[in-house]
Motif scaffolding. Structure first.
Motif, PDB file in Angstrom:
ATOM      1  N   ALA A  49      11.890   6.072  -6.477  1.00 19.58           N
ATOM      2  CA  ALA A  49      11.045   5.929  -7.667  1.00 19.58           C
ATOM      3  C   ALA A  49       9.648   6.467  -7.411  1.00 19.58           C
ATOM      4  O   ALA A  49       9.059   7.132  -8.267  1.00 19.58           O
ATOM      5  CB  ALA A  49      10.989   4.461  -8.087  1.00 19.58           C
ATOM      6  N   ARG A  50       9.116   6.202  -6.230  1.00 21.75           N
ATOM      7  CA  ARG A  50       7.783   6.726  -5.899  1.00 21.75           C
ATOM      8  C   ARG A  50       7.799   8.243  -5.818  1.00 21.75           C
ATOM      9  O   ARG A  50       6.877   8.917  -6.298  1.00 21.75           O
ATOM     10  CB  ARG A  50       7.309   6.128  -4.573  1.00 21.75           C
ATOM     11  CG  ARG A  50       6.892   4.670  -4.661  1.00 21.75           C
ATOM     12  CD  ARG A  50       6.174   4.213  -3.398  1.00 21.75           C
ATOM     13  NE  ARG A  50       7.084   4.179  -2.250  1.00 21.75           N
ATOM     14  CZ  ARG A  50       7.818   3.128  -1.904  1.00 21.75           C
ATOM     15  NH1 ARG A  50       7.759   2.016  -2.638  1.00 21.75           N
ATOM     16  NH2 ARG A  50       8.607   3.165  -0.853  1.00 21.75           N
ATOM     17  N   ALA A  51       8.841   8.801  -5.227  1.00 23.28           N
ATOM     18  CA  ALA A  51       8.898  10.253  -5.052  1.00 23.28           C
ATOM     19  C   ALA A  51       9.118  10.992  -6.368  1.00 23.28           C
ATOM     20  O   ALA A  51       8.637  12.123  -6.533  1.00 23.28           O
ATOM     21  CB  ALA A  51      10.009  10.610  -4.066  1.00 23.28           C
ATOM     22  N   LEU A  52       9.826  10.375  -7.293  1.00 22.55           N
ATOM     23  CA  LEU A  52      10.211  11.059  -8.528  1.00 22.55           C
ATOM     24  C   LEU A  52       9.275  10.780  -9.701  1.00 22.55           C
ATOM     25  O   LEU A  52       9.403  11.411 -10.747  1.00 22.55           O
ATOM     26  CB  LEU A  52      11.637  10.644  -8.924  1.00 22.55           C
ATOM     27  CG  LEU A  52      12.746  11.075  -7.950  1.00 22.55           C
ATOM     28  CD1 LEU A  52      14.058  10.376  -8.290  1.00 22.55           C
ATOM     29  CD2 LEU A  52      12.918  12.584  -7.971  1.00 22.55           C
ATOM     30  N   THR A  53       8.353   9.859  -9.535  1.00 26.17           N
ATOM     31  CA  THR A  53       7.418   9.511 -10.605  1.00 26.17           C
ATOM     32  C   THR A  53       6.063  10.140 -10.325  1.00 26.17           C
ATOM     33  O   THR A  53       5.568  10.105  -9.200  1.00 26.17           O
ATOM     34  CB  THR A  53       7.253   7.978 -10.700  1.00 26.17           C
ATOM     35  OG1 THR A  53       8.536   7.375 -10.909  1.00 26.17           O
ATOM     36  CG2 THR A  53       6.325   7.605 -11.848  1.00 26.17           C
ATOM     37  N   ALA A  54       5.469  10.722 -11.353  1.00 23.54           N
ATOM     38  CA  ALA A  54       4.139  11.321 -11.190  1.00 23.54           C
ATOM     39  C   ALA A  54       3.386  11.243 -12.511  1.00 23.54           C
ATOM     40  O   ALA A  54       3.987  11.332 -13.591  1.00 23.54           O
ATOM     41  CB  ALA A  54       4.253  12.780 -10.737  1.00 23.54           C
ATOM     42  N   ASP A  55       2.068  11.067 -12.424  1.00 20.59           N
ATOM     43  CA  ASP A  55       1.262  11.096 -13.646  1.00 20.59           C
ATOM     44  C   ASP A  55       0.835  12.530 -13.939  1.00 20.59           C
ATOM     45  O   ASP A  55       1.249  13.478 -13.247  1.00 20.59           O
ATOM     46  CB  ASP A  55       0.065  10.146 -13.536  1.00 20.59           C
ATOM     47  CG  ASP A  55      -0.914  10.526 -12.425  1.00 20.59           C
ATOM     48  OD1 ASP A  55      -0.845  11.674 -11.920  1.00 20.59           O
ATOM     49  OD2 ASP A  55      -1.762   9.686 -12.063  1.00 20.59           O
ATOM     50  N   GLY A  56       0.002  12.699 -14.947  1.00 19.14           N
ATOM     51  CA  GLY A  56      -0.382  14.043 -15.352  1.00 19.14           C
ATOM     52  C   GLY A  56      -1.131  14.822 -14.295  1.00 19.14           C
ATOM     53  O   GLY A  56      -1.164  16.062 -14.318  1.00 19.14           O
ATOM     54  N   ALA A  57      -1.736  14.109 -13.324  1.00 19.11           N
ATOM     55  CA  ALA A  57      -2.480  14.773 -12.257  1.00 19.11           C
ATOM     56  C   ALA A  57      -1.632  14.979 -11.005  1.00 19.11           C
ATOM     57  O   ALA A  57      -2.153  15.404  -9.965  1.00 19.11           O
ATOM     58  CB  ALA A  57      -3.726  13.951 -11.902  1.00 19.11           C
ATOM     59  N   GLY A  58      -0.333  14.655 -11.105  1.00 19.59           N
ATOM     60  CA  GLY A  58       0.551  14.842  -9.960  1.00 19.59           C
ATOM     61  C   GLY A  58       0.511  13.715  -8.947  1.00 19.59           C
ATOM     62  O   GLY A  58       1.081  13.849  -7.858  1.00 19.59           O
ATOM     63  N   ARG A  59      -0.147  12.612  -9.281  1.00 17.29           N
ATOM     64  CA  ARG A  59      -0.216  11.476  -8.358  1.00 17.29           C
ATOM     65  C   ARG A  59       1.014  10.593  -8.522  1.00 17.29           C
ATOM     66  O   ARG A  59       1.546  10.433  -9.625  1.00 17.29           O
ATOM     67  CB  ARG A  59      -1.486  10.672  -8.619  1.00 17.29           C
ATOM     68  CG  ARG A  59      -2.768  11.444  -8.311  1.00 17.29           C
ATOM     69  CD  ARG A  59      -3.985  10.664  -8.725  1.00 17.29           C
ATOM     70  NE  ARG A  59      -4.024  10.470 -10.180  1.00 17.29           N
ATOM     71  CZ  ARG A  59      -5.104  10.666 -10.921  1.00 17.29           C
ATOM     72  NH1 ARG A  59      -6.240  11.076 -10.365  1.00 17.29           N
ATOM     73  NH2 ARG A  59      -5.065  10.449 -12.229  1.00 17.29           N
ATOM     74  N   HIS A  60       1.460  10.004  -7.422  1.00 14.05           N
ATOM     75  CA  HIS A  60       2.642   9.155  -7.402  1.00 14.05           C
ATOM     76  C   HIS A  60       2.232   7.685  -7.296  1.00 14.05           C
ATOM     77  O   HIS A  60       1.109   7.376  -6.872  1.00 14.05           O
ATOM     78  CB  HIS A  60       3.536   9.525  -6.212  1.00 14.05           C
ATOM     79  CG  HIS A  60       4.001  10.943  -6.238  1.00 14.05           C
ATOM     80  ND1 HIS A  60       5.104  11.355  -6.958  1.00 14.05           N
ATOM     81  CD2 HIS A  60       3.489  12.064  -5.642  1.00 14.05           C
ATOM     82  CE1 HIS A  60       5.269  12.664  -6.794  1.00 14.05           C
ATOM     83  NE2 HIS A  60       4.302  13.119  -6.002  1.00 14.05           N
ATOM     84  N   PRO A  61       3.132   6.768  -7.665  1.00 12.39           N
ATOM     85  CA  PRO A  61       2.820   5.356  -7.498  1.00 12.39           C
ATOM     86  C   PRO A  61       2.399   5.067  -6.054  1.00 12.39           C
ATOM     87  O   PRO A  61       3.047   5.516  -5.104  1.00 12.39           O
ATOM     88  CB  PRO A  61       4.137   4.659  -7.845  1.00 12.39           C
ATOM     89  CG  PRO A  61       4.801   5.598  -8.790  1.00 12.39           C
ATOM     90  CD  PRO A  61       4.454   6.968  -8.299  1.00 12.39           C
ATOM     91  N   GLY A  62       1.314   4.349  -5.905  1.00 15.77           N
ATOM     92  CA  GLY A  62       0.771   4.060  -4.574  1.00 15.77           C
ATOM     93  C   GLY A  62      -0.349   4.993  -4.181  1.00 15.77           C
ATOM     94  O   GLY A  62      -1.135   4.667  -3.290  1.00 15.77           O
TER      95      GLY A  62
END
Length: 440
Positions: free
Chosen positions: A190-203
């Motif tokens: 989930a961390r690797a596949l999730t990203a916000d608009g700026a390319g940042r991942h959870p954590g």
């Protein structure tokens, strides 16, 4: 089917297209052995379905039936899914229903209880030996079989390898564990596949969970496709003795895990239609959905793959739904109806459905055609077929199953929106579902 049917999965085409189909069917169901073309001595069996594509496949199938049984013809009609159950109940009560018709387990149970269906055990004898046993059982009540299973669907995990590969995620090996921990491979994915608009991942510093551009997996209140498999993977029975029975500490752990995926931004707060759209747009990496969604999913996915369900502490369980052809006991053409039902239970009779990839055939002998059809599209569907051979999660059945599931999902939606604590929400959802099941 053992479960309520969901109209989106079985959407029928418009009435104009249905009318054109009926004309085509009528033109093709003449007696091939009659040199004069006179079909006055042939018996016409009527059949009702709710799916336009299936009706087209059946037209081809019944051409083959008439070729071998020239005194039996079949006329198909299509009724939109949204009107189907109500129309069926009205027509059966009025004595105007077709001779054969599609039914899910809920409709089958309802009409069997009213003594309106042909007893398949008596009519077809040992024919059911060639059908998928788990699927066949969905249409039996009190030891009596009331339907000839046609095609089934199972919950599957779809993914686009073009997205998961670069992220280093292997969806075929994913597991989850309540509260995270060493056995929670899904959390890392989930961390690797999730990203916000700026390319940042959870954590990551500054990650904005409210503005995710890509999500890992769908985790909304869809009871049958999402919640039920996670409940089963944590050792929870959705239904026990015909009643919803998921409000337990283990049930809370499973639902809390899904809710946390939404709250951390790894999963969208979207219904099944929204999740399907996100997957097709390339914004959702893993889609837990029905195999009936495969044609729609395959339209846009670049490198579509099918994986086993995400396993939990207790492994995984298959979630299987199906449709059967049932016989109207009021029909005036008993012998011809039996001939049609026998045909529909054979691999040859289901071959046209299988070759179009519309659903997994219930006749085991026709399943290879279904597999090969999707192989030609570059999709290996064999992991999906194992669902009917694994332990299968018991789901609500009976005439009020659809209402019960809907009531549960309404409360679960409030849980996922954060309006109810998980424990309180599960208890309320269970009570609402059982109240709907009891409604008379």
């Amino acid at each position: 089917m053992r479960t309520p049917s969901r109209p989106r999965r079985r959407a029928a085409a418009g009435l104009t297209a249905a009318a054109l189909l009926l004309a085509a069917c009528s033109a093709r169901t003449t007696d091939p052995d009659s040199s004069s073309g006179d079909v006055s001595t042939a018996t016409t069996v009527t059949m009702r379905v709710w799916d336009q594509a299936a009706a087209t496949a059946y037209a081809e199938s019944f051409d083959a039936l008439t070729a071998s049984h020239p005194r039996v013809r079949v006329k198909i009609e299509v009724v939109p899914r949204g009107d189907y159950d109500a129309r069926a109940a009205e027509d059966l009560a009025a004595g105007t229903m077709t001779d054969v018709f599609w039914a899910d387990p809920a409709l089958t149970a309802e009409q069997a209880a009213a003594d309106r269906l042909v007893d398949i055990d008596k009519a077809l004898g040992d024919e059911k030996a060639g059908w998928e046993p788990t699927v066949t059982g969905l249409f039996a009540t009190d030891g009596t079989l009331w339907g000839v299973p046609q095609q089934w669907q199972a919950v599957a995990l779809f993914y686009d390898a073009a997205h998961t590969g670069p992220a280093g995620v292997d969806p075929t090996r994913l597991t989850w564990a309540p509260g995270g921990g060493e056995d929670d491979g899904l959390a890392g994915a989930a961390r690797a596949l999730t990203a916000d608009g700026a390319g940042r991942h959870p954590g990551d510093p500054g990650f904005d969970a409210s503005a995710a551009a890509t999500f890992a997996i769908n985790a909304g209140p869809d009871l049958l496709d999402v919640v039920a498999p996670f409940l089963a993977a944590n050792g929870v029975r959705l239904v026990a003795d015909g009643r919803f029975a998921f409000a337990s500490p283990e049930g809370e752990e499973a639902v809390q895990y899904l809710v946390d995926l939404v709250r951390t931004g790894a999963a969208p707060l979207a219904g099944e239609d929204g999740a399907l759209d996100l997957f097709r747009q390339g914004r959702l990496a893993l889609l837990q959905a029905s195999s009936a969604d495969l044609p729609a999913v395959a339209e846009r996915a670049g490198d579509l793959r099918v994986a086993p369900m995400v396993a939990g502490p207790q492994g995984r369980a298959g979630v299987v739904d199906a449709v059967a052809a049932v016989g109207n006991v009021q029909s005036k053409h008993r012998d011809a109806v039996q001939t049609v039902l026998e045909w529909l239970g054979t691999a040859e009779g289901q071959a046209a459905l299988a070759s179009r990839g519309l659903g997994v055939p219930a006749a085991v002998g026709a399943q290879d055609a279904y597999v090969k059809r999707w192989e030609r599209r570059g999709v290996d569907v064999r992991p999906m077929l194992t669902a009917a051979r694994e332990p299968t999660l018991a789901l609500p059945a009976g005439p009020h199953a659809g209402a019960g599931t809907g009531a549960v999902e309404q409360v679960l939606a409030r849980v996922f929106r954060g309006e109810l604590p998980v424990g309180e929400g599960l208890r309320e959802a269970q009570e609402a579902g059982n109240a709907a099941l009891d409604d008379r």
